[in-house]
Design a protein around this motif. Structure first.
Motif, PDB file in Angstrom:
ATOM      1  N   VAL A 281       0.857  -1.195   0.000  1.00 22.74           N
ATOM      2  CA  VAL A 281       0.000   0.000   0.000  1.00 22.74           C
ATOM      3  C   VAL A 281       0.889   1.239   0.000  1.00 22.74           C
ATOM      4  N   ILE A 282       0.662   2.115  -0.958  1.00 20.04           N
ATOM      5  CA  ILE A 282       1.438   3.354  -1.050  1.00 20.04           C
ATOM      6  C   ILE A 282       0.453   4.510  -0.968  1.00 20.04           C
ATOM      7  N   GLY A 283       0.493   5.240   0.122  1.00 15.74           N
ATOM      8  CA  GLY A 283      -0.443   6.348   0.313  1.00 15.74           C
ATOM      9  C   GLY A 283      -0.524   6.736   1.771  1.00 15.74           C
ATOM     10  N   SER A 284      -1.689   7.256   2.214  1.00 12.51           N
ATOM     11  CA  SER A 284      -1.994   7.648   3.597  1.00 12.51           C
ATOM     12  C   SER A 284      -1.503   9.046   3.942  1.00 12.51           C
ATOM     13  N   CYS A 285      -1.891   9.505   5.140  1.00 14.32           N
ATOM     14  CA  CYS A 285      -1.466  10.829   5.595  1.00 14.32           C
ATOM     15  C   CYS A 285       0.022  10.865   5.879  1.00 14.32           C
TER      16      CYS A 285
ATOM     17  N   PRO B 166      -3.372   8.364  -3.899  1.00 12.07           N
ATOM     18  CA  PRO B 166      -2.951   9.763  -3.765  1.00 12.07           C
ATOM     19  C   PRO B 166      -3.692  10.409  -2.587  1.00 12.07           C
ATOM     20  N   GLY B 167      -2.997  11.308  -1.869  1.00 15.91           N
ATOM     21  CA  GLY B 167      -3.568  11.871  -0.646  1.00 15.91           C
ATOM     22  C   GLY B 167      -4.740  12.812  -0.845  1.00 15.91           C
TER      23      GLY B 167
ATOM     24  N   ARG C  68       1.844  12.025  -0.489  1.00 15.12           N
ATOM     25  CA  ARG C  68       2.089  13.309  -1.163  1.00 15.12           C
ATOM     26  C   ARG C  68       2.814  13.090  -2.493  1.00 15.12           C
ATOM     27  N   MET C  69       2.872  14.140  -3.303  1.00 12.66           N
ATOM     28  CA  MET C  69       3.486  14.053  -4.632  1.00 12.66           C
ATOM     29  C   MET C  69       4.877  13.444  -4.573  1.00 12.66           C
ATOM     30  N   GLU C  70       5.682  13.931  -3.638  1.00 12.39           N
ATOM     31  CA  GLU C  70       7.052  13.441  -3.559  1.00 12.39           C
ATOM     32  C   GLU C  70       7.101  11.927  -3.330  1.00 12.39           C
ATOM     33  N   ASP C  71       6.173  11.442  -2.509  1.00 13.84           N
ATOM     34  CA  ASP C  71       6.132  10.000  -2.232  1.00 13.84           C
ATOM     35  C   ASP C  71       5.767   9.221  -3.498  1.00 13.84           C
ATOM     36  N   LEU C  72       4.775   9.753  -4.218  1.00 12.06           N
ATOM     37  CA  LEU C  72       4.352   9.056  -5.434  1.00 12.06           C
ATOM     38  C   LEU C  72       5.455   9.086  -6.490  1.00 12.06           C
TER      39      LEU C  72
END
Ligand code: SF4
Lengths: 176, 426
Positions: free
Chosen positions: B301-305, B335-336, B309-313
């Motif tokens: 899972v890639i996401g969450s508070c 996406p957040g 954010r953009m940088e994470d994606l």
């Protein structure tokens, strides 16, 4: 609170350190919000027998950092809804501590009483003096009393009645 | 004696402060005025019932009461729909401009900073434990329960205890692929899940000066995972650049005094901190990723508070680009916020994810708290960029969650077991 309900008595349900709000009430039940509904799933993932076997007045005893994790007030609500009269632990997570006081679930910090107690022991808790007696071990423990400000909230019956009184006082002052 | 950043912000918000007061000390109980009061679709219903009991007609200031339908929204079932409906009704009655419903909403702690609703120097309370995320902006922000929030919505005030502050100083050179998530997991690994209980954490040092806003949000977000009341960063050029163009009101920047009193100072040399993974069932079980290499996974899972954010994606996409998710792994990217979603779409990241065999969801908390959109069966394991790996957090009580940053999650999705990014990019 009359003096009588400042004395609590019940059977111990003992749990370990870092009991988090996800085991107290799993998120899959957060689409409910009444104490009665939530109580049916209290502690389900760590102790499936709890919700059925708990009786009115029983006492949950935890280790360090009890109630860590989310801010869900559903956690103390589920415990209160299950009939638990108070929670004793070595230490509490801060949001859980606030929430418990705000909804009128008595909560006591006593590392010694928490460490000594085992499931099935009987405890007598005097909220006024802060003493905890383990009748099985024949031992009595002292806890430090609540700060005066917190005591005011508890005596008012929780944060809502406490605030109601303040709101009314302010309104009365303004119309005077 | 000087004061810390946290103490200064609280002092500025104390109601009825007497002029000439020597300032606050840790342990003081104070009544404070709040700048923002936040709740969401699972905590608002309880707060609204308590609000009604107070007998107050209107919220103290409609522009300061923020509500976000993000946990089980878009509604996952009838009960969730009722909870969102209750919040929506209240928001309409009260004329709340910052009620975010499906189509505008995002995960609250990504959304509020993005929309400029929280600014440096603010005092924010939210009925969500990760409200501490806004500490990244140099605000004092802390999670409370629904009853507290009801009172804050009605009166604009709440009681709090002034926390002691623990200072963390990060020095050295960051290793490749190490980001805010790795730093905070490592830190929690050092001090434990109650290592900062009731305290405020202050993140400082040359490494922090060089850290992006996304990295700072990630670190502040997980302060609660060490038991902390808040996690703060001083305002600098990075913060000001982030806030510029978002802020619609004045804000104040505070900094800790050189002679401020800290309960503890912990120095961390990051030079030999590799990417981290926190093993089940506590965030404090942080280990170098190499130590978890044998763990096969069913879901990523890639996401969450924490990391939505953009940088994470961008980091996740850079690893997934031209590669493919392992056939035994479900990879879920969330996406957040709507804005993050749109930016990712325009930048081609969404295409990258879909081509790699991942699914992309509308913004929601969803699987992070085991709500929906990726629940685990008994015996299943997920690597996740979220913040909690408690028993049963993402589904069945016998499932497991391994916490990591986006680089490790993306690499693991490709390999099928927990893996460092260099295993796939080398
Ligand atoms: S993403 Fe997870 S941790 Fe963040 S607010 Fe939602 S449920 Fe809470």
């Amino acid at each position: 609170m009359s003096h009588d309900n400042k004395i609590l008595q019940g059977k111990v349900w003992k749990y370990g350190n870092n009991i988090d709000t996800d085991v107290i009430i799993p998120a899959r039940y957060l689409n409910m919000s009444t104490a009665e509904e939530l109580a049916q799933h209290c502690m389900e993932d760590i102790d499936p027998a709890f919700a059925r076997a708990v009786s009115q007045g029983d006492i949950i005893v935890g280790g360090r950092n009890f109630g860590c994790g989310s801010s869900r007030e559903h956690a103390p609500l589920a415990i209160k809804g299950a009939g638990v009269s108070c929670v004793i632990a070595e230490s509490f997570a801060r949001i859980f501590y606030r929430n418990a006081i705000n909804i009128g679930l008595p909560i006591l910090v006593s590392p010694e009483a928490a460490r000594d107690a085992t499931t099935g022991d009987r405890l007598i808790v005097d909220l006024e003096t802060g003493s905890i007696t383990n009748t099985h071990l024949g031992k009595t423990y002292r806890t430090s009393p609540f700060p005066p400000f917190i005591m005011q909230i508890i005596e008012a019956g929780g944060l809502i009645p406490y605030t109601q009184a303040q709101v009314h006082r302010r309104a009365a002052k303004e119309s005077a | 004696m000087g004061h810390t950043l946290a103490e200064k912000i609280i002092a500025k918000h104390v109601v009825d402060a007497r002029p000439g007061d020597a300032g606050l000390s840790p342990g003081d109980l104070v009544q404070v005025a709040v700048d923002v009061v936040l709740s969401n679709d699972i905590t608002a219903p309880i707060a609204l019932r308590e609000f009604e009991k107070l007998g107050v007609e209107r919220v103290f200031d409609p522009t300061k009461v923020v509500m976000v339908a993000d946990h089980f929204a878009p509604n996952k079932d009838i009960k969730s729909a009722e909870q969102c409906a209750m919040m929506r009704r209240f928001a309409r009655e009260q004329g709340l401009p910052y009620h975010y419903d499906v189509g505008r909403m995002g995960i609250e702690h990504v959304l509020l900073p993005e929309q400029g609703l929280v600014l440096p120097g603010d005092l924010v309370v939210g009925a969500d434990s990760h409200t501490c995320t806004y500490g990244a902006l140099g605000a004092f922000a802390t999670g409370m329960g629904s009853t507290d929030i009801a009172v804050a919505m009605a009166t604009g005030q709440i009681w709090m205890r002034v926390p002691e502050t623990m200072r963390f100083v990060y020095t050295g050179e960051l290793q490749p692929w190490v980001g805010g998530k790795d730093l905070i997991l490592y830190t929690i690994g050092r001090i434990g899940v109650s290592g900062a209980l009731y305290r405020s954490m202050e993140f400082t040092g040359p490494v922090i000066d060089g850290l992006s806003m996304a990295g700072r949000f990630t670190m502040a977000n997980m302060a609660i995972e060490a038991g902390a009341k808040a996690g703060l960063f001083a305002v600098d050029a990075t913060t000001r650049a982030y806030v510029a163009g978002r802020a619609n009101r004045e804000y104040t920047m505070y900094a800790s005094d050189p002679d401020a009193d800290y309960a503890e100072v912990i120095e961390i040399d990051v030079s030999d901190v590799p990417p981290q993974v926190a093993l089940p069932h506590l965030p404090e079980n942080a280990r170098p990723v190499a130590e978890a290499r044998s763990v096969t996974i069913d879901q990523a899972v890639i996401g969450s508070c924490t990391n939505g954010r953009m940088e994470d994606l961008r980091i996740a996409a850079s690893i997934l680009r031209g590669r493919h998710v392992h056939r035994d792994v479900r990879c879920i990217v969330i996406p957040g916020t709507q804005q993050v979603y749109l930016d990712a779409l325009r930048e081609g990241l969404i295409e990258t994810f879909i081509e790699a065999g991942a699914v992309v969801s509308t913004p929601t908390c969803g699987p992070c708290l085991g709500g929906y959109m990726g629940i685990l069966a008994a015996g299943e394991r997920a690597v996740s960029t979220t913040n909690r790996n408690f028993r049963g957090r993402m589904g069945h009580a016998d499932s497991e969650v391994y916490l990591s940053g986006p680089a490790v999650a993306a690499a693991s999705a490709i390999v099928g077991h927990i893996a460092g990014p260099e295993e796939v990019t080398a």
